[in-house]
Write an enzyme that holds these catalytic residues in place. Structure first.
Site, PDB file in Angstrom:
ATOM      1  N   LYS A 180       0.853  -1.194   0.000  1.00  0.00           N
ATOM      2  CA  LYS A 180       0.000   0.000   0.000  1.00  0.00           C
ATOM      3  C   LYS A 180       0.883   1.236   0.000  1.00  0.00           C
ATOM      4  CE  LYS A 180      -3.364   2.692   2.580  1.00  0.00           C
ATOM      5  NZ  LYS A 180      -2.500   3.911   2.548  1.00  0.00           N
ATOM      6  N   GLU A 256       9.481   0.190  11.171  1.00  0.00           N
ATOM      7  CA  GLU A 256      10.562   1.170  11.073  1.00  0.00           C
ATOM      8  C   GLU A 256       9.912   2.524  11.290  1.00  0.00           C
ATOM      9  OE1 GLU A 256      12.614   4.021  10.325  1.00  0.00           O
ATOM     10  OE2 GLU A 256      12.413   3.554   8.189  1.00  0.00           O
ATOM     11  N   CYS A 290      13.472  10.042   8.669  1.00  0.00           N
ATOM     12  CA  CYS A 290      13.393   9.610  10.073  1.00  0.00           C
ATOM     13  C   CYS A 290      14.757   9.513  10.727  1.00  0.00           C
ATOM     14  CB  CYS A 290      12.649   8.283  10.167  1.00  0.00           C
ATOM     15  SG  CYS A 290      13.309   6.994   9.080  1.00  0.00           S
ATOM     16  N   GLU A 387       9.500  14.329  16.804  1.00  0.00           N
ATOM     17  CA  GLU A 387       9.906  14.374  15.400  1.00  0.00           C
ATOM     18  C   GLU A 387       9.212  15.530  14.685  1.00  0.00           C
ATOM     19  OE1 GLU A 387      11.048  10.810  12.426  1.00  0.00           O
ATOM     20  OE2 GLU A 387       8.976  10.830  13.075  1.00  0.00           O
TER      21      GLU A 387
END
Length: 484
Positions: A180, A256, A290, A387
């Protein structure tokens, strides 16, 4: 604009247009590029059924030679369409052209070659010593077999890298896949489906590719009884939700997730080199990575000196049209993401951080944000803990090596980081104390097809790439037979 792309889903070997669609946008202009098929529950059911049939009733899992041939065809086809995929990645992802010659495109393509080579030599069987038990001798061995049907769910930031890092090892292992793509970058992912369908012998149902505007298809995949394993790259909150959803059926989960990585500048480092490295790193893909080092830890008595050097380097970052080969930094993916970044910067300043440069949306079309430097940042503040996913660097002062290690480890994340210092032995000793899955010493590059990538703590579970990346998709089965 005429771009090589695909707006149809790949289900059971066929390119299928859904009954509804959604728009995909060029983030450098904010203008609509076109539409992509918006998958519904029925498409998920069909894709999972196709992947289940291909795994359960065909020889895909057992036919190493077929898998090798298909991976090599996929590699050749990606090479054939490399420049078309490059233009698509620039337009839809907003990735600077120079970045597509690295982790946005060229390096992921080579990953397919790596896994084909690994598949050719990998030992799927391990002999154990004979066992004397109950008056008999028993011959024993372990076989490694494919985990089954994999749901692979992608984010928007590096769609080629992340799709291929999941597809190539899963196919090498003998799994079948429902992939996806992210709603912000559907064409980039669907183009892989077109290449697979038209230019490889990958059997129908082995790879299925879906895109949708909302989260419903992903949610269905994470709970679907026909799925054996989930591999997901994205934010930590979503990863936690996926893990919770998968727990009901105990699906294998690879995650992840996010990062808040620190670059530690030791007092014997070359400050000018460290400033250049960190300034350009945080602007790589506008900070939408990331593993990027978004915290800069500096000796307290050198704080202002290093801040001045970093500010000067940020002023040299060229941002603008990602198609221009000289551009270092492109746009953020969307207005929503830019608003999130700006809100975090404003809250950081209100909390006491000093805005040195940047700190606002760029005055041009598209979703650009100025390279931003915040100094005197509290290590426990939001901007130092959460983040951002934008070109925002937070400078934090430390007192000694122990303090630097404490601050670097003082977040929920543990994905990556770096250290710079003239004494390599000292720098390496500091690196070993950081709780993260990858680490750079004096600018060393750990990111490659053969190197495992993943994180500690809330940065994830498992490893992608390398031999470890293949083994994420394998189950162990132990056999024994009496021989006398």
């Amino acid at each position: 604009m005429s771009l090589f792309h695909e707006d149809r889903l790949l289900i059971d070997g066929e390119l299928v247009a859904a009954g509804r669609s959604f728009e995909t946008v060029d983030p450098s202009t904010g203008k609509v590029l076109g539409t992509a098929s918006d998958a519904e529950a029925g498409h998920v059911e069909a894709a999972v059924a196709a992947a289940r049939r291909a795994f359960d009733t065909t020889d895909w899992m057992r036919d190493r030679e077929l898998r090798l041939r298909c991976l090599r065809q996929f590699y050749d086809a990606l090479h054939e369409h490399r420049e078309e995929l490059r233009e698509l990645t620039i337009a839809e992802v907003g990735a600077p052209r120079q970045l597509t010659h690295g982790p946005q495109l060229d390096e992921p393509i080579e990953m397919v070659k790596y896994y084909a080579s690994l598949l050719e030599r990998y030992e799927f069987r391990e002999e154990l010593p004979e066992l004397e038990s109950r008056g008999l001798t028993h011959r024993r061995w372990v076989e490694k077999e494919a985990s089954g049907v994999v749901a692979a769910i992608l984010p928007y930031n590096f769609p080629n890298q992340l799709a291929i890092a999941k597809l190539a090892p899963a196919l090498a292992a003998g799994c079948t896949v429902v992939l996806k793509g992210a709603p912000d970058t559907p064409w980039t992912t669907l183009a892989l489906g077109r290449i697979i369908a038209e230019e490889t012998d990958i059997p129908a149902g082995v790879v299925n590719i879906l895109t949708s505007a909302g989260p419903e298809t992903g949610q269905l995949l994470t709970t679907h009884p026909g799925i054996d394993m989930i591999t997901f790259t994205g934010s930590t909150p979503v990863g936690k939700a996926i893990m919770a959803a998968a727990s009901a059926s105990l699906k294998r989960v690879f995650l992840e997730l996010g990062g808040k990585s620190a670059m530690i500048v030791l007092d014997d480092a070359d400050f000018a080199t460290a400033a250049m490295f960190t300034a350009f790193t945080i602007c790589s893909h506008s900070g939408q990575g990331c593993a990027l080092t978004s915290r800069l830890l500096v000796p307290r008595d050198k704080h202002d000196e290093i801040v001045g050097l970093v500010a000067a380097m940020l002023g040299k970052v060229r941002y603008g049209d990602p198609a221009d080969p000289k551009t270092n930094m492109g746009p953020l993916i969307s207005e929503k993401q830019r608003a999130k970044v700006h809100g975090m910067v404003e809250r950081a300043v209100a909390a006491g951080a000093r805005l040195v440069t940047g700190g606002r949306p760029a005055e041009r079309e598209g979703f650009f944000y100025e390279p931003t430097l915040l100094a005197g940042v509290d290590p426990d503040s939001e901007i130092a803990q959460e983040e951002v996913f934008g070109p925002v660097l937070a400078v934090i002062a430390y007192d000694d090596d122990d303090d630097a290690v404490r601050i670097a480890n003082g977040t929920a994340y543990g994905l990556s980081g770096g250290v710079m210092g003239a004494d390599e032995e000292r720098a390496t000793a500091v690196a070993r104390r950081i709780r993260s899955g990858t680490f750079s010493i004096n600018g060393g590059n750990y990111f490659a097809a053969d190197a495992p990538f993943g994180g500690f703590k809330e940065s994830g579970i498992g490893r992608e790439m390398g031999v470890a990346g293949l083994e994420e998709f394998l189950e162990l089965k132990t056999f024994a037979v009496p021989v006398g």
